[in-house]
Design a protein around this motif. Structure first.
Motif, PDB file in Angstrom:
ATOM      1  N   ASN A 137      -1.191  11.652  -3.968  1.00 10.37           N
ATOM      2  CA  ASN A 137      -0.940  12.992  -3.352  1.00 10.37           C
ATOM      3  C   ASN A 137      -1.677  13.277  -1.938  1.00 10.37           C
ATOM      4  OD1 ASN A 137       1.155  13.612  -5.154  1.00 10.37           O
ATOM      5  ND2 ASN A 137      -0.656  14.318  -6.689  1.00 10.37           N
ATOM      6  N   ARG A 138      -2.158  12.348  -1.369  1.00  8.59           N
ATOM      7  CA  ARG A 138      -2.999  12.619   0.023  1.00  8.59           C
ATOM      8  C   ARG A 138      -1.728  13.260   1.084  1.00  8.59           C
ATOM      9  NH1 ARG A 138      -5.707   7.371   1.236  1.00  8.59           N
ATOM     10  NH2 ARG A 138      -5.979   7.389  -0.940  1.00  8.59           N
ATOM     11  N   ASP A 139      -2.552  13.693   1.971  1.00  7.02           N
ATOM     12  CA  ASP A 139      -1.651  14.248   3.233  1.00  7.02           C
ATOM     13  C   ASP A 139      -0.884  13.385   4.093  1.00  7.02           C
ATOM     14  OD1 ASP A 139      -2.413  16.677   2.427  1.00  7.02           O
ATOM     15  OD2 ASP A 139      -4.203  16.701   3.911  1.00  7.02           O
ATOM     16  N   ASN A 140      -1.283  12.074   4.283  1.00  6.38           N
ATOM     17  CA  ASN A 140      -0.821  11.100   4.986  1.00  6.38           C
ATOM     18  C   ASN A 140      -0.167  10.117   4.204  1.00  6.38           C
ATOM     19  OD1 ASN A 140      -3.205  10.197   3.940  1.00  6.38           O
ATOM     20  ND2 ASN A 140      -3.509   8.665   5.721  1.00  6.38           N
ATOM     21  N   ILE A 141       0.653  10.615   2.955  1.00  6.53           N
ATOM     22  CA  ILE A 141       0.854   9.641   2.003  1.00  6.53           C
ATOM     23  C   ILE A 141       2.052   8.720   2.462  1.00  6.53           C
ATOM     24  CG2 ILE A 141       2.775  11.381   1.272  1.00  6.53           C
ATOM     25  CD1 ILE A 141       1.008   8.648  -0.965  1.00  6.53           C
ATOM     26  N   LYS A 142       2.953   9.021   3.294  1.00  4.76           N
ATOM     27  CA  LYS A 142       4.013   8.354   4.085  1.00  4.76           C
ATOM     28  C   LYS A 142       3.379   6.924   4.937  1.00  4.76           C
ATOM     29  CE  LYS A 142       6.071  11.551   6.276  1.00  4.76           C
ATOM     30  NZ  LYS A 142       6.991  12.200   7.227  1.00  4.76           N
ATOM     31  N   GLN A 143       2.361   7.390   5.547  1.00  2.00           N
ATOM     32  CA  GLN A 143       1.748   6.188   6.514  1.00  2.00           C
ATOM     33  C   GLN A 143       0.899   5.304   5.485  1.00  2.00           C
ATOM     34  OE1 GLN A 143       1.639   9.313   7.327  1.00  2.00           O
ATOM     35  NE2 GLN A 143       2.094   9.478   9.436  1.00  2.00           N
ATOM     36  N   TYR A 144       0.520   5.772   4.375  1.00  2.00           N
ATOM     37  CA  TYR A 144      -0.542   5.198   3.366  1.00  2.00           C
ATOM     38  C   TYR A 144       0.490   4.334   2.481  1.00  2.00           C
ATOM     39  CZ  TYR A 144      -3.734   4.238  -0.406  1.00  2.00           C
ATOM     40  OH  TYR A 144      -4.668   3.721  -1.405  1.00  2.00           O
ATOM     41  N   ALA A 145       1.610   4.844   2.288  1.00  2.00           N
ATOM     42  CA  ALA A 145       2.313   4.028   1.142  1.00  2.00           C
ATOM     43  C   ALA A 145       2.941   2.858   1.995  1.00  2.00           C
ATOM     44  CB  ALA A 145       3.453   4.749   0.807  1.00  2.00           C
ATOM     45  N   VAL A 146       3.467   3.147   3.071  1.00  2.00           N
ATOM     46  CA  VAL A 146       3.816   2.069   4.163  1.00  2.00           C
ATOM     47  C   VAL A 146       2.854   1.023   4.207  1.00  2.00           C
ATOM     48  CG1 VAL A 146       5.054   1.279   6.309  1.00  2.00           C
ATOM     49  CG2 VAL A 146       5.821   3.389   5.063  1.00  2.00           C
ATOM     50  N   LYS A 147       1.547   1.340   4.522  1.00  2.00           N
ATOM     51  CA  LYS A 147       0.496   0.377   4.748  1.00  2.00           C
ATOM     52  C   LYS A 147       0.168  -0.425   3.706  1.00  2.00           C
ATOM     53  CE  LYS A 147      -4.344   0.268   5.926  1.00  2.00           C
ATOM     54  NZ  LYS A 147      -5.558   0.904   6.526  1.00  2.00           N
ATOM     55  N   ILE A 148      -0.047   0.010   2.283  1.00  2.00           N
ATOM     56  CA  ILE A 148      -0.064  -0.580   1.210  1.00  2.00           C
ATOM     57  C   ILE A 148       1.087  -1.548   0.818  1.00  2.00           C
ATOM     58  CG2 ILE A 148      -0.424  -0.378  -1.395  1.00  2.00           C
ATOM     59  CD1 ILE A 148      -2.809   0.322   0.180  1.00  2.00           C
ATOM     60  N   ALA A 149       2.248  -1.331   1.189  1.00  2.00           N
ATOM     61  CA  ALA A 149       3.381  -1.963   0.873  1.00  2.00           C
ATOM     62  C   ALA A 149       3.496  -3.289   1.818  1.00  2.00           C
ATOM     63  CB  ALA A 149       4.680  -1.421   1.112  1.00  2.00           C
ATOM     64  N   MET A 150       2.713  -3.299   3.132  1.00  2.00           N
ATOM     65  CA  MET A 150       3.040  -4.322   3.802  1.00  2.00           C
ATOM     66  C   MET A 150       1.529  -5.453   3.876  1.00  2.00           C
ATOM     67  SD  MET A 150       4.733  -2.583   7.377  1.00  2.00           S
ATOM     68  CE  MET A 150       4.649  -4.355   8.021  1.00  2.00           C
TER      69      MET A 150
END
Length: 243
Positions: A147-160
């Motif tokens: 639930n971190r604030d920059n979840i969108k950037q973090y999720a894309v980074k983890i996926a790539m």
């Protein structure tokens, strides 16, 4: 290249016991998933193997596109289980995967890497769909667990990260599957390398498009769910305090 015997095919099942044992000893609770996924994948590959000649004989454009859409739909259904709103997540993921799979295939056709034939389109679409599915699954699981604030950037980074890391060691640690298959089939190594370069770079693009589109399209769904859960939790705490 020698044909794999039925005995050897059966013996490979013994290797499945290794991850099953590790899961059991480490209390990962993945034993059923490992066994079921192995059985399902084994059966699906056998069916595909027996039907492949028929599939490759399908030269009608609408049949080819229909089969590709079917693969994308199955992949989207599998990914949608990780969403908060499964029905809505399915359609969002389906759209995302259409884009992430369709754009690279169009590029390959325009560059004349492959012709528009079932023999080429179906395997390539399957490869792209698999990469897109994994990236989408990682994005949704990350968004659900964090639930971190920059979840969108973090999720894309983890996926790539897996795709990027595989590029770093390609040719040094691993020889990719397509290149290995072509060499075993008798192709010249440099020709196999050219195809593999085109494939791995395209897979990176597929992973990027899939993770970004799935993340941004599903973010509102996860955001609304988290807000509702937060409101419900605050109401529950307030009621307990007043009680």
């Amino acid at each position: 290249m020698n044909e794999i015997s039925h005995t050897s095919l059966f013996a490979i099942w013994l290797f499945i016991l290794v991850p099953v044992f590790i899961s059991y000893r480490q209390s990962l609770k993945l034993e059923k998933d490992i066994i079921w996924s192995s059985l399902r994948g084994f059966a699906q590959l056998l069916v595909l193997g027996y039907c492949i000649s028929y599939l490759f004989s399908l030269e009608k454009w609408y049949v080819i596109i229909g089969y590709v859409l079917l693969m994308v739909a199955v992949a989207s259904f599998n990914v949608s289980r990780r969403g908060n709103d499964r029905k809505r997540t399915f359609f969002l993921v389906f759209f995302s995967m259409i884009v992430s799979v369709g754009v690279p295939i169009m590029l390959w056709l325009i560059c004349r890497i492959i012709p528009f034939q079932a023999r080429y389109i179906i395997p390539v679409a399957g490869m792209f769909s698999g990469t897109a599915m994994v990236a989408a699954s990682v994005v949704l699981e990350t968004m659900k667990q964090d639930n971190r604030d920059n979840i969108k950037q973090y999720a894309v980074k983890i996926a790539m990260i897996p795709t990027i890391d595989s590029l770093k060691t390609m040719g040094l640690v691993q020889i990719p599957g397509t290149m290995t298959g072509m060499i075993l089939a008798g192709a010249e190594p440099i020709a196999a390398v050219k195809y593999q370069i085109f494939i791995v770079f395209t897979l990176l693009v597929v992973a990027a498009i899939s993770s970004i589109t799935v993340c941004f399209l599903n973010y509102q769904v996860f955001f609304q769910t988290n807000v509702r859960q937060g409101v419900d939790l605050r109401h529950s705490l307030d009621n307990d305090a007043h009680g």
